[in-house]
Design a protein around this motif. Structure first.
Motif, PDB file in Angstrom:
ATOM      1  N   GLY A  66      11.911   1.631 -14.630  1.00 28.62           N
ATOM      2  CA  GLY A  66      10.639   1.641 -13.920  1.00 28.62           C
ATOM      3  C   GLY A  66      10.551   0.544 -12.877  1.00 28.62           C
ATOM      4  N   ILE A  67       9.433   0.501 -12.173  1.00 25.45           N
ATOM      5  CA  ILE A  67       9.201  -0.496 -11.132  1.00 25.45           C
ATOM      6  C   ILE A  67       7.867  -1.184 -11.407  1.00 25.45           C
ATOM      7  CG2 ILE A  67      10.521   0.773  -9.402  1.00 25.45           C
ATOM      8  CD1 ILE A  67       7.810   1.679  -8.213  1.00 25.45           C
ATOM      9  N   GLY A 120      -8.376 -15.667  -9.968  1.00 26.18           N
ATOM     10  CA  GLY A 120      -7.094 -16.296  -9.697  1.00 26.18           C
ATOM     11  C   GLY A 120      -5.921 -15.704 -10.444  1.00 26.18           C
ATOM     12  N   GLU A 121      -6.172 -14.716 -11.289  1.00 27.79           N
ATOM     13  CA  GLU A 121      -5.107 -14.142 -12.115  1.00 27.79           C
ATOM     14  C   GLU A 121      -4.472 -12.930 -11.424  1.00 27.79           C
ATOM     15  OE1 GLU A 121      -4.471 -12.374 -16.661  1.00 27.79           O
ATOM     16  OE2 GLU A 121      -6.477 -12.750 -15.895  1.00 27.79           O
ATOM     17  N   PRO A 122      -3.154 -12.771 -11.532  1.00 29.27           N
ATOM     18  CA  PRO A 122      -2.510 -11.569 -10.993  1.00 29.27           C
ATOM     19  C   PRO A 122      -2.575 -10.415 -11.996  1.00 29.27           C
ATOM     20  CG  PRO A 122      -0.839 -13.052 -11.836  1.00 29.27           C
ATOM     21  CD  PRO A 122      -2.155 -13.751 -12.016  1.00 29.27           C
ATOM     22  N   LEU A 123      -2.496  -9.222 -11.477  1.00 27.04           N
ATOM     23  CA  LEU A 123      -2.342  -8.020 -12.296  1.00 27.04           C
ATOM     24  C   LEU A 123      -1.010  -7.401 -11.933  1.00 27.04           C
ATOM     25  CD1 LEU A 123      -3.367  -5.665 -14.148  1.00 27.04           C
ATOM     26  CD2 LEU A 123      -4.292  -4.631 -12.056  1.00 27.04           C
ATOM     27  N   THR A 124      -0.149  -7.220 -12.914  1.00 25.24           N
ATOM     28  CA  THR A 124       1.138  -6.574 -12.686  1.00 25.24           C
ATOM     29  C   THR A 124       1.184  -5.274 -13.467  1.00 25.24           C
ATOM     30  OG1 THR A 124       2.283  -8.677 -12.325  1.00 25.24           O
ATOM     31  CG2 THR A 124       3.640  -6.783 -12.900  1.00 25.24           C
ATOM     32  N   LEU A 125       1.421  -4.183 -12.753  1.00 19.45           N
ATOM     33  CA  LEU A 125       1.509  -2.863 -13.369  1.00 19.45           C
ATOM     34  C   LEU A 125       2.964  -2.419 -13.402  1.00 19.45           C
ATOM     35  CD1 LEU A 125      -1.433  -1.063 -11.524  1.00 19.45           C
ATOM     36  CD2 LEU A 125      -1.507  -2.191 -13.760  1.00 19.45           C
ATOM     37  N   ARG A 126       3.317  -1.681 -14.433  1.00 19.44           N
ATOM     38  CA  ARG A 126       4.650  -1.089 -14.513  1.00 19.44           C
ATOM     39  C   ARG A 126       4.515   0.424 -14.404  1.00 19.44           C
ATOM     40  NH1 ARG A 126       9.805  -2.044 -15.317  1.00 19.44           N
ATOM     41  NH2 ARG A 126       9.397  -4.263 -15.550  1.00 19.44           N
ATOM     42  N   LEU A 127       5.298   0.997 -13.498  1.00 21.61           N
ATOM     43  CA  LEU A 127       5.340   2.445 -13.313  1.00 21.61           C
ATOM     44  C   LEU A 127       6.688   2.952 -13.802  1.00 21.61           C
ATOM     45  CD1 LEU A 127       3.965   2.053  -9.784  1.00 21.61           C
ATOM     46  CD2 LEU A 127       2.853   3.592 -11.374  1.00 21.61           C
ATOM     47  N   ARG A 128       6.652   4.008 -14.589  1.00 18.96           N
ATOM     48  CA  ARG A 128       7.922   4.564 -15.059  1.00 18.96           C
ATOM     49  C   ARG A 128       7.817   6.078 -15.183  1.00 18.96           C
ATOM     50  NH1 ARG A 128       8.041   5.565 -20.589  1.00 18.96           N
ATOM     51  NH2 ARG A 128       6.235   4.773 -21.770  1.00 18.96           N
ATOM     52  N   GLN A 129       8.961   6.711 -15.023  1.00 20.49           N
ATOM     53  CA  GLN A 129       9.046   8.166 -15.131  1.00 20.49           C
ATOM     54  C   GLN A 129       9.041   8.546 -16.604  1.00 20.49           C
ATOM     55  OE1 GLN A 129      12.563   9.883 -13.467  1.00 20.49           O
ATOM     56  NE2 GLN A 129      11.750  11.964 -13.416  1.00 20.49           N
ATOM     57  N   PHE A 175       0.813  -1.211   0.000  1.00 22.38           N
ATOM     58  CA  PHE A 175       0.000   0.000   0.000  1.00 22.38           C
ATOM     59  C   PHE A 175       0.852   1.269   0.000  1.00 22.38           C
ATOM     60  CE2 PHE A 175      -3.144  -3.005   1.757  1.00 22.38           C
ATOM     61  CZ  PHE A 175      -4.165  -2.774   0.859  1.00 22.38           C
ATOM     62  N   ARG A 176       2.152   1.118   0.146  1.00 20.52           N
ATOM     63  CA  ARG A 176       3.072   2.261   0.103  1.00 20.52           C
ATOM     64  C   ARG A 176       4.174   1.888  -0.874  1.00 20.52           C
ATOM     65  NH1 ARG A 176       4.931   6.452   3.758  1.00 20.52           N
ATOM     66  NH2 ARG A 176       7.126   6.866   3.421  1.00 20.52           N
ATOM     67  N   ILE A 177       4.345   2.691  -1.917  1.00 15.79           N
ATOM     68  CA  ILE A 177       5.266   2.351  -3.003  1.00 15.79           C
ATOM     69  C   ILE A 177       6.387   3.380  -3.048  1.00 15.79           C
ATOM     70  CG2 ILE A 177       5.463   1.892  -5.484  1.00 15.79           C
ATOM     71  CD1 ILE A 177       2.329   1.638  -5.442  1.00 15.79           C
ATOM     72  N   VAL A 178       7.630   2.905  -3.045  1.00 17.23           N
ATOM     73  CA  VAL A 178       8.793   3.778  -3.192  1.00 17.23           C
ATOM     74  C   VAL A 178       9.420   3.492  -4.553  1.00 17.23           C
ATOM     75  CG1 VAL A 178      11.048   4.440  -2.313  1.00 17.23           C
ATOM     76  CG2 VAL A 178       9.192   3.894  -0.713  1.00 17.23           C
ATOM     77  N   TYR A 179       9.558   4.531  -5.357  1.00 11.19           N
ATOM     78  CA  TYR A 179      10.115   4.417  -6.705  1.00 11.19           C
ATOM     79  C   TYR A 179      11.503   5.062  -6.702  1.00 11.19           C
ATOM     80  CZ  TYR A 179      10.223   4.991 -11.854  1.00 11.19           C
ATOM     81  OH  TYR A 179      10.562   4.954 -13.192  1.00 11.19           O
ATOM     82  N   PRO A 180      12.569   4.266  -6.573  1.00  8.65           N
ATOM     83  CA  PRO A 180      13.922   4.839  -6.597  1.00  8.65           C
ATOM     84  C   PRO A 180      14.295   5.285  -8.009  1.00  8.65           C
ATOM     85  CG  PRO A 180      13.883   2.611  -5.652  1.00  8.65           C
ATOM     86  CD  PRO A 180      12.598   2.812  -6.367  1.00  8.65           C
ATOM     87  N   ALA A 181      14.909   6.439  -8.129  1.00  9.55           N
ATOM     88  CA  ALA A 181      15.324   6.942  -9.438  1.00  9.55           C
ATOM     89  C   ALA A 181      16.328   6.008 -10.103  1.00  9.55           C
ATOM     90  CB  ALA A 181      15.921   8.337  -9.297  1.00  9.55           C
ATOM     91  N   SER A 182      17.020   5.208  -9.299  1.00 12.37           N
ATOM     92  CA  SER A 182      18.012   4.275  -9.859  1.00 12.37           C
ATOM     93  C   SER A 182      17.361   3.195 -10.716  1.00 12.37           C
ATOM     94  CB  SER A 182      18.810   3.620  -8.724  1.00 12.37           C
ATOM     95  OG  SER A 182      17.947   2.946  -7.824  1.00 12.37           O
TER      96      SER A 182
END
Length: 252
Positions: free
Chosen positions: A47-48, A103-112, A36-43
């Motif tokens: 993306g994450i 039963g299926e997962p959802l995977t999202l990609r976050l990118r700058q 519930f808390r997402i940290v997106y490192p610039a490194s």
């Protein structure tokens, strides 16, 4: 494939802003969210990712997008108040729309998507994920059908490279407190956003709704306190793992 989602008789959107749908995390029959808390490192230059699982017996249409934070309330900016287009934000989530079967997962990609974010301090947004359940088959319908869409909002922190080691835990130790009338003023000299999990003045706990407002990096926040609350302040903030940091005390 999406026609069943479009034939629902009635749709109510329920906003779960400060406390997302925890029941989904606690029970196997739900939309299971682990972070519930997402940290997106610039490194992470590519993306994450963030994921959830549909542990229900229905297919869901999942809609995902990034929203600004309302600094005054600590909640996501309301859609009607977000005048600019979503693609104007410097963070992008894909896929923005996807059917997720039982039963299926959802995977999202976050990118700058741009370089406009400050590089000397964190920036904060919300990742909003709306789940719209499919309508039952006509053969199983009895009377009117009510389909409820649930919106979960996860705080999303973009963390530039080069910030001090220790993150939120060390930053929590550097907070400065003072009383000004019936307000507790919290000064944050660090480059991290800080979100209190508990805050007490003179042994009296401040309401959870009050603590939704974050203490901005290299800035300050004011919290109303009960009359006569004095002497000592006690606090914990929410760490990177979504758990409270160790209890801290200071004399006012």
């Amino acid at each position: 494939m999406m026609k069943r989602f479009l034939k629902v008789p009635l749709l109510i959107a329920m906003l779960a802003a400060a406390l997302p749908c925890l029941a989904a995390q606690e029970h196997p029959d739900g939309l299971s969210i682990n972070q519930f808390r997402i940290v997106y490192p610039a490194s992470e230059t590519k993306g994450i990712t963030w994921s959830m699982t549909n542990n229900t017996h229905r297919a869901y249409l999942m809609q995902s997008w990034v929203r600004p934070l309302d600094q005054a309330t600590g909640l996501p900016v309301a859609e009607e108040d977000n005048k600019g287009p979503r693609d104007a934000l410097p963070l992008l989530v894909t896929p923005p729309l996807k059917r997720v079967d039982p039963g299926e997962p959802l995977t999202l990609r976050l990118r700058q998507t741009g370089s406009s974010l400050p590089q000397d301090r964190e920036s904060v947004f919300y990742l909003s994920v709306k789940g719209i359940p499919s309508a039952p088959d006509k053969a199983s319908q009895t009377g009117g059908q009510l389909v409820v869409a649930v919106v979960n909002n996860m705080k999303l922190f973009y963390r530039p490279a080069g910030l001090p080691a220790g993150g939120v835990t060390k930053a929590s130790e550097q907070l400065r407190f003072s009383l000004q009338g019936d307000a507790l003023v919290v000064d944050n000299p660090t480059p991290f956003y800080l979100n209190f999990s508990q805050l007490k003045v003179g042994g009296q706990a401040l309401p959870a709704a009050t603590l939704r407002t974050l203490v901005p990096p290299k800035g300050q926040q004011r919290y109303p306190v009960p009359k006569g609350a004095r002497n000592e302040v006690e606090w914990q903030v929410i760490g990177e793992d979504s758990r409270p940091t160790p209890v801290q005390h200071k004399t006012l």
